[in-house]
Design an enzyme around this catalytic site. Structure first.
Site, PDB file in Angstrom:
ATOM      1  N   LYS A  53      35.253  34.572   5.743  1.00  0.00           N
ATOM      2  CA  LYS A  53      35.811  35.794   6.332  1.00  0.00           C
ATOM      3  C   LYS A  53      37.071  36.213   5.572  1.00  0.00           C
ATOM      4  O   LYS A  53      37.288  37.395   5.324  1.00  0.00           O
ATOM      5  CB  LYS A  53      36.128  35.561   7.821  1.00  0.00           C
ATOM      6  CG  LYS A  53      34.878  35.473   8.676  1.00  0.00           C
ATOM      7  CD  LYS A  53      35.145  34.932  10.071  1.00  0.00           C
ATOM      8  CE  LYS A  53      33.830  34.674  10.796  1.00  0.00           C
ATOM      9  NZ  LYS A  53      33.981  34.028  12.095  1.00  0.00           N
ATOM     10  N   GLN A  97      38.250  31.784  16.269  1.00  0.00           N
ATOM     11  CA  GLN A  97      37.077  31.089  15.720  1.00  0.00           C
ATOM     12  C   GLN A  97      36.568  30.069  16.738  1.00  0.00           C
ATOM     13  O   GLN A  97      37.318  29.201  17.185  1.00  0.00           O
ATOM     14  CB  GLN A  97      37.451  30.403  14.389  1.00  0.00           C
ATOM     15  CG  GLN A  97      36.292  29.735  13.695  1.00  0.00           C
ATOM     16  CD  GLN A  97      35.199  30.722  13.248  1.00  0.00           C
ATOM     17  OE1 GLN A  97      35.483  31.779  12.718  1.00  0.00           O
ATOM     18  NE2 GLN A  97      33.947  30.371  13.494  1.00  0.00           N
ATOM     19  N   ASP A 120      35.380  40.656  17.562  1.00  0.00           N
ATOM     20  CA  ASP A 120      34.121  39.940  17.765  1.00  0.00           C
ATOM     21  C   ASP A 120      33.273  40.594  18.857  1.00  0.00           C
ATOM     22  O   ASP A 120      32.086  40.308  18.986  1.00  0.00           O
ATOM     23  CB  ASP A 120      34.411  38.482  18.196  1.00  0.00           C
ATOM     24  CG  ASP A 120      34.294  37.510  17.035  1.00  0.00           C
ATOM     25  OD1 ASP A 120      33.579  37.829  16.074  1.00  0.00           O
ATOM     26  OD2 ASP A 120      34.922  36.433  17.107  1.00  0.00           O
TER      27      ASP A 120
END
Ligand code: NAP
Length: 285
Positions: A53, A97, A120
Protein backbone atom coordinates in the site's frame (compact mmCIF):
# COMPACT_ATOMS: atom_id res chain seq x y z
CA UNK A 1 -10.25 -21.61 -22.85
CA UNK A 2 -11.13 -18.50 -20.89
CA UNK A 3 -10.01 -14.90 -21.11
CA UNK A 4 -7.91 -13.92 -18.10
CA UNK A 5 -8.91 -10.53 -16.69
CA UNK A 6 -5.69 -8.95 -15.49
CA UNK A 7 -6.09 -6.90 -12.33
CA UNK A 8 -2.44 -5.90 -12.60
CA UNK A 9 -2.95 -4.25 -16.01
CA UNK A 10 -6.25 -2.63 -15.10
CA UNK A 11 -4.87 -1.31 -11.80
CA UNK A 12 -1.91 0.18 -13.65
CA UNK A 13 -4.12 2.12 -16.05
CA UNK A 14 -6.40 3.34 -13.21
CA UNK A 15 -3.35 4.41 -11.18
CA UNK A 16 -1.97 6.36 -14.16
CA UNK A 17 -5.26 8.24 -14.46
CA UNK A 18 -5.39 8.76 -10.70
CA UNK A 19 -1.89 10.26 -10.53
CA UNK A 20 -2.88 12.79 -13.20
CA UNK A 21 -6.08 13.66 -11.31
CA UNK A 22 -4.09 14.05 -8.08
CA UNK A 23 -1.63 16.42 -9.76
CA UNK A 24 -4.46 18.62 -11.01
CA UNK A 25 -6.30 18.56 -7.67
CA UNK A 26 -3.12 19.34 -5.71
CA UNK A 27 -2.63 22.48 -7.79
CA UNK A 28 -6.16 23.59 -6.92
CA UNK A 29 -6.13 22.66 -3.23
CA UNK A 30 -2.48 23.36 -2.41
CA UNK A 31 -1.65 19.90 -1.09
CA UNK A 32 -1.72 16.23 -2.08
CA UNK A 33 -3.94 13.61 -0.37
CA UNK A 34 -2.62 11.99 2.78
CA UNK A 35 -3.30 8.50 4.13
CA UNK A 36 -2.46 7.36 7.67
CA UNK A 37 -2.01 3.65 8.34
CA UNK A 38 -2.17 2.05 11.78
CA UNK A 39 -0.23 -1.20 11.93
CA UNK A 40 0.04 -3.22 15.13
CA UNK A 41 2.48 -6.10 15.57
CA UNK A 42 4.60 -7.96 13.05
CA UNK A 43 2.21 -10.34 11.28
CA UNK A 44 4.03 -11.19 8.04
CA UNK A 45 0.89 -10.82 5.89
CA UNK A 46 0.04 -7.41 7.37
CA UNK A 47 3.61 -6.15 7.00
CA UNK A 48 3.64 -7.13 3.34
CA UNK A 49 0.15 -5.66 2.65
CA UNK A 50 1.18 -2.36 4.24
CA UNK A 51 4.41 -2.30 2.24
CA UNK A 52 2.39 -2.79 -0.97
CA UNK A 53 0.00 0.00 0.00
CA UNK A 54 2.89 2.36 0.82
CA UNK A 55 4.54 1.72 -2.55
CA UNK A 56 1.30 2.13 -4.52
CA UNK A 57 0.33 5.32 -2.65
CA UNK A 58 3.72 6.94 -3.26
CA UNK A 59 3.56 6.04 -6.97
CA UNK A 60 0.31 7.98 -7.46
CA UNK A 61 1.39 10.94 -5.34
CA UNK A 62 -0.49 10.17 -2.11
CA UNK A 63 1.45 10.90 1.09
CA UNK A 64 1.38 7.92 3.41
CA UNK A 65 2.34 7.80 7.08
CA UNK A 66 2.49 4.41 8.78
CA UNK A 67 2.24 4.26 12.57
CA UNK A 68 3.75 0.89 13.41
CA UNK A 69 3.17 -0.20 17.01
CA UNK A 70 4.42 -3.12 19.07
CA UNK A 71 2.03 -6.08 19.48
CA UNK A 72 1.44 -5.21 23.17
CA UNK A 73 0.35 -1.59 22.64
CA UNK A 74 -2.65 -0.67 24.82
CA UNK A 75 -6.02 -0.17 23.17
CA UNK A 76 -6.23 3.33 24.66
CA UNK A 77 -3.04 4.34 22.84
CA UNK A 78 -4.44 3.21 19.48
CA UNK A 79 -7.67 5.01 20.36
CA UNK A 80 -5.79 8.24 21.12
CA UNK A 81 -3.89 8.04 17.83
CA UNK A 82 -7.12 7.63 15.87
CA UNK A 83 -8.70 10.58 17.66
CA UNK A 84 -5.61 12.66 16.85
CA UNK A 85 -5.74 11.62 13.16
CA UNK A 86 -9.50 12.32 13.03
CA UNK A 87 -8.79 15.88 14.15
CA UNK A 88 -5.82 16.41 11.84
CA UNK A 89 -7.06 18.34 8.80
CA UNK A 90 -4.04 17.29 6.75
CA UNK A 91 -5.08 13.62 6.99
CA UNK A 92 -7.70 12.49 4.46
CA UNK A 93 -7.75 8.75 5.03
CA UNK A 94 -7.19 6.44 8.01
CA UNK A 95 -6.64 2.73 7.52
CA UNK A 96 -6.39 0.30 10.40
CA UNK A 97 -4.57 -2.79 9.12
CA UNK A 98 -6.43 -5.92 10.25
CA UNK A 99 -6.17 -8.22 12.07
CA UNK A 100 -5.50 -6.39 15.33
CA UNK A 101 -4.14 -8.36 18.32
CA UNK A 102 -6.81 -10.10 20.43
CA UNK A 103 -6.58 -7.65 23.38
CA UNK A 104 -7.74 -4.81 21.10
CA UNK A 105 -11.45 -4.63 20.26
CA UNK A 106 -11.48 -4.34 16.46
CA UNK A 107 -15.11 -3.16 16.18
CA UNK A 108 -14.50 -0.48 18.81
CA UNK A 109 -11.41 0.80 17.00
CA UNK A 110 -13.04 0.79 13.53
CA UNK A 111 -16.06 2.64 14.93
CA UNK A 112 -13.75 5.42 16.19
CA UNK A 113 -12.49 6.31 12.71
CA UNK A 114 -14.14 9.42 11.27
CA UNK A 115 -16.47 7.92 8.57
CA UNK A 116 -15.33 10.57 6.08
CA UNK A 117 -11.75 9.27 6.51
CA UNK A 118 -12.67 5.57 6.58
CA UNK A 119 -11.05 4.62 3.25
CA UNK A 120 -11.63 0.90 3.85
CA UNK A 121 -15.38 1.48 4.03
CA UNK A 122 -15.67 -0.61 7.22
CA UNK A 123 -17.23 2.00 9.56
CA UNK A 124 -20.90 1.19 10.35
CA UNK A 125 -21.96 4.49 8.74
CA UNK A 126 -20.31 3.55 5.44
CA UNK A 127 -21.69 0.01 5.71
CA UNK A 128 -25.17 1.48 6.21
CA UNK A 129 -24.65 3.83 3.25
CA UNK A 130 -23.93 0.86 1.02
CA UNK A 131 -27.04 -1.00 2.18
CA UNK A 132 -29.27 2.08 1.96
CA UNK A 133 -27.79 3.19 -1.40
CA UNK A 134 -26.59 6.47 0.11
CA UNK A 135 -23.33 8.26 -0.62
CA UNK A 136 -20.46 6.77 1.33
CA UNK A 137 -17.12 5.05 0.94
CA UNK A 138 -17.38 1.55 -0.57
CA UNK A 139 -15.20 -1.34 0.60
CA UNK A 140 -12.17 -1.80 -1.64
CA UNK A 141 -12.20 -5.50 -2.55
CA UNK A 142 -15.81 -5.81 -3.82
CA UNK A 143 -15.47 -2.42 -5.50
CA UNK A 144 -12.38 -3.79 -7.26
CA UNK A 145 -14.31 -6.86 -8.42
CA UNK A 146 -17.08 -4.73 -9.95
CA UNK A 147 -14.43 -2.62 -11.71
CA UNK A 148 -12.86 -5.80 -13.10
CA UNK A 149 -16.24 -6.98 -14.48
CA UNK A 150 -16.98 -3.56 -15.96
CA UNK A 151 -13.57 -3.41 -17.60
CA UNK A 152 -14.62 -6.31 -19.83
CA UNK A 153 -18.18 -4.99 -20.28
CA UNK A 154 -19.52 -8.11 -18.60
CA UNK A 155 -23.26 -7.74 -18.15
CA UNK A 156 -24.28 -8.09 -14.50
CA UNK A 157 -27.96 -7.18 -14.82
CA UNK A 158 -30.24 -10.20 -15.00
CA UNK A 159 -27.39 -12.64 -14.40
CA UNK A 160 -27.36 -15.32 -11.74
CA UNK A 161 -24.49 -14.40 -9.40
CA UNK A 162 -23.23 -16.69 -6.66
CA UNK A 163 -20.95 -15.36 -3.91
CA UNK A 164 -19.16 -18.03 -1.87
CA UNK A 165 -18.35 -16.34 1.46
CA UNK A 166 -20.32 -13.96 3.68
CA UNK A 167 -17.72 -11.93 5.57
CA UNK A 168 -18.46 -8.30 6.37
CA UNK A 169 -15.47 -7.11 4.37
CA UNK A 170 -15.83 -9.17 1.19
CA UNK A 171 -18.79 -11.55 0.72
CA UNK A 172 -21.66 -9.44 2.08
CA UNK A 173 -20.77 -6.12 0.40
CA UNK A 174 -19.93 -8.05 -2.78
CA UNK A 175 -23.42 -9.57 -2.83
CA UNK A 176 -25.01 -6.17 -2.19
CA UNK A 177 -23.06 -4.51 -5.01
CA UNK A 178 -24.07 -7.27 -7.44
CA UNK A 179 -27.69 -6.94 -6.28
CA UNK A 180 -27.51 -3.18 -6.85
CA UNK A 181 -26.44 -3.95 -10.41
CA UNK A 182 -29.57 -6.10 -10.77
CA UNK A 183 -28.02 -9.55 -10.62
CA UNK A 184 -29.99 -12.31 -8.90
CA UNK A 185 -27.66 -13.13 -6.04
CA UNK A 186 -27.16 -16.22 -3.90
CA UNK A 187 -24.78 -16.10 -0.93
CA UNK A 188 -23.13 -19.37 0.15
CA UNK A 189 -21.23 -20.08 3.36
CA UNK A 190 -19.71 -22.88 5.39
CA UNK A 191 -23.14 -24.35 6.28
CA UNK A 192 -24.42 -24.34 2.70
CA UNK A 193 -25.56 -27.82 1.69
CA UNK A 194 -24.41 -29.17 -1.69
CA UNK A 195 -22.37 -26.10 -2.61
CA UNK A 196 -21.54 -27.41 -6.09
CA UNK A 197 -25.21 -27.59 -7.08
CA UNK A 198 -25.49 -23.85 -6.42
CA UNK A 199 -22.14 -22.71 -7.83
CA UNK A 200 -22.94 -24.65 -11.03
CA UNK A 201 -25.91 -22.34 -11.60
CA UNK A 202 -23.76 -19.21 -11.51
CA UNK A 203 -23.27 -17.02 -14.57
CA UNK A 204 -20.96 -14.97 -12.34
CA UNK A 205 -19.17 -16.84 -9.57
CA UNK A 206 -17.27 -14.93 -6.90
CA UNK A 207 -15.03 -17.11 -4.73
CA UNK A 208 -14.22 -15.44 -1.40
CA UNK A 209 -14.10 -18.29 1.08
CA UNK A 210 -10.38 -18.38 1.88
CA UNK A 211 -9.74 -22.03 1.01
CA UNK A 212 -6.91 -22.86 -1.39
CA UNK A 213 -8.16 -24.08 -4.81
CA UNK A 214 -11.50 -25.16 -3.28
CA UNK A 215 -13.60 -24.27 -6.33
CA UNK A 216 -12.94 -27.02 -8.84
CA UNK A 217 -14.01 -27.36 -12.47
CA UNK A 218 -16.94 -29.66 -11.65
CA UNK A 219 -18.43 -26.84 -9.53
CA UNK A 220 -18.48 -24.36 -12.43
CA UNK A 221 -20.90 -23.93 -15.32
CA UNK A 222 -19.45 -23.88 -18.86
CA UNK A 223 -18.96 -20.24 -19.87
CA UNK A 224 -19.27 -18.77 -16.36
CA UNK A 225 -17.36 -15.67 -15.29
CA UNK A 226 -15.19 -16.65 -12.33
CA UNK A 227 -13.62 -14.08 -10.01
CA UNK A 228 -11.15 -15.37 -7.44
CA UNK A 229 -10.80 -13.17 -4.36
CA UNK A 230 -8.90 -15.74 -2.29
CA UNK A 231 -5.40 -15.08 -1.04
CA UNK A 232 -4.15 -18.33 0.47
CA UNK A 233 -0.93 -20.21 0.88
CA UNK A 234 -0.79 -23.25 -1.40
CA UNK A 235 -0.17 -26.14 1.03
CA UNK A 236 1.99 -27.92 -1.55
CA UNK A 237 4.16 -25.06 -2.83
CA UNK A 238 3.77 -22.52 0.00
CA UNK A 239 3.11 -19.93 -2.72
CA UNK A 240 0.19 -17.49 -2.87
CA UNK A 241 -2.89 -19.06 -4.49
CA UNK A 242 -6.58 -18.35 -4.84
CA UNK A 243 -9.80 -20.15 -3.89
CA UNK A 244 -10.19 -21.44 -7.44
CA UNK A 245 -8.39 -24.33 -9.12
CA UNK A 246 -7.30 -22.02 -11.94
CA UNK A 247 -5.68 -24.58 -14.25
CA UNK A 248 -8.86 -26.63 -14.61
CA UNK A 249 -11.55 -23.97 -14.11
CA UNK A 250 -9.96 -21.77 -16.79
CA UNK A 251 -10.77 -24.52 -19.32
CA UNK A 252 -14.51 -23.99 -18.64
CA UNK A 253 -14.94 -20.33 -17.72
CA UNK A 254 -15.49 -17.53 -20.24
CA UNK A 255 -13.61 -15.00 -18.09
CA UNK A 256 -11.48 -15.67 -15.05
CA UNK A 257 -9.06 -13.87 -12.73
CA UNK A 258 -5.76 -15.26 -11.54
CA UNK A 259 -4.06 -15.18 -8.14
CA UNK A 260 -1.75 -13.30 -7.92
CA UNK A 261 -2.49 -10.54 -10.43
CA UNK A 262 -6.30 -10.46 -10.23
CA UNK A 263 -8.34 -8.98 -7.40
CA UNK A 264 -5.36 -8.14 -5.14
CA UNK A 265 -3.99 -5.23 -7.21
CA UNK A 266 -7.54 -3.91 -7.66
CA UNK A 267 -8.09 -3.81 -3.89
CA UNK A 268 -5.06 -1.56 -3.46
CA UNK A 269 -6.12 0.54 -6.43
CA UNK A 270 -9.58 1.09 -4.91
CA UNK A 271 -7.97 2.06 -1.62
CA UNK A 272 -6.06 4.80 -3.46
CA UNK A 273 -9.26 5.89 -5.23
CA UNK A 274 -11.12 5.98 -1.91
CA UNK A 275 -8.35 8.12 -0.41
CA UNK A 276 -8.66 10.55 -3.31
CA UNK A 277 -12.47 10.62 -2.94
CA UNK A 278 -12.09 11.31 0.81
CA UNK A 279 -9.58 14.09 0.02
CA UNK A 280 -11.93 15.77 -2.47
CA UNK A 281 -14.78 15.38 0.03
CA UNK A 282 -12.86 17.28 2.68
CA UNK A 283 -12.66 20.38 0.46
CA UNK A 284 -16.44 20.27 -0.09
CA UNK A 285 -17.14 20.62 3.65
P1 NAP B 1 -13.39 -14.90 6.17
O1 NAP B 1 -13.76 -13.76 7.03
O2 NAP B 1 -12.65 -16.06 6.72
O3 NAP B 1 -14.75 -15.43 5.49
C1 NAP B 1 -14.77 -16.60 4.74
C2 NAP B 1 -16.19 -16.90 4.35
O4 NAP B 1 -16.18 -18.08 3.56
C3 NAP B 1 -17.11 -17.16 5.53
O5 NAP B 1 -18.34 -16.51 5.30
C4 NAP B 1 -17.27 -18.66 5.55
O6 NAP B 1 -18.54 -19.10 5.99
C5 NAP B 1 -17.12 -19.00 4.09
N1 NAP B 1 -16.61 -20.36 3.91
C6 NAP B 1 -15.53 -20.91 4.51
N2 NAP B 1 -15.39 -22.20 4.13
C7 NAP B 1 -16.38 -22.44 3.27
C8 NAP B 1 -16.78 -23.58 2.53
N3 NAP B 1 -16.11 -24.72 2.61
N4 NAP B 1 -17.87 -23.50 1.74
C9 NAP B 1 -18.56 -22.33 1.64
N5 NAP B 1 -18.23 -21.22 2.31
C10 NAP B 1 -17.17 -21.27 3.12
O7 NAP B 1 -12.53 -14.41 4.91
P2 NAP B 1 -12.54 -13.01 4.12
O8 NAP B 1 -11.88 -11.97 4.93
O9 NAP B 1 -13.88 -12.76 3.55
O10 NAP B 1 -11.55 -13.38 2.92
C11 NAP B 1 -11.84 -14.44 2.03
C12 NAP B 1 -10.61 -14.71 1.17
O11 NAP B 1 -10.32 -13.55 0.42
C13 NAP B 1 -9.33 -15.00 1.97
O12 NAP B 1 -8.53 -15.89 1.22
C14 NAP B 1 -8.65 -13.65 2.05
O13 NAP B 1 -7.26 -13.75 2.23
C15 NAP B 1 -8.99 -13.10 0.70
N6 NAP B 1 -8.99 -11.65 0.58
C16 NAP B 1 -8.37 -11.15 -0.51
C17 NAP B 1 -8.37 -9.79 -0.71
C18 NAP B 1 -7.70 -9.29 -1.93
O14 NAP B 1 -7.48 -8.09 -2.03
N7 NAP B 1 -7.37 -10.15 -2.88
C19 NAP B 1 -8.98 -8.93 0.19
C20 NAP B 1 -9.64 -9.49 1.31
C21 NAP B 1 -9.65 -10.85 1.48
P3 NAP B 1 -19.11 -18.85 7.48
O15 NAP B 1 -19.59 -17.43 7.49
O16 NAP B 1 -20.21 -19.83 7.61
O17 NAP B 1 -17.96 -19.08 8.43
Amino acid sequence: MSIVISGTKLALSIRERLSKDILVAAKIHGRVPKLAVILVGNDMGSLSYVKGKEKAAKEVGILIDTYHYQEDIKEIDVENKIRELNNDNSVDGILVQLPLPKHINTDYIINLVDPSKDVDGFHPRNVASLYLKQTGISPCTPKGVITLLDSKNITIEGKRAVVVGRSNIVGMPMAKMLLDRNATVTICHSRTKDLASITKEADILIACLGKAKYITADMVKEGAVVIDVGANKDPLTNKLCGDVDFDNVSLKASYITKVPGGVGPMTICCLLENTFIAYLGHFKK
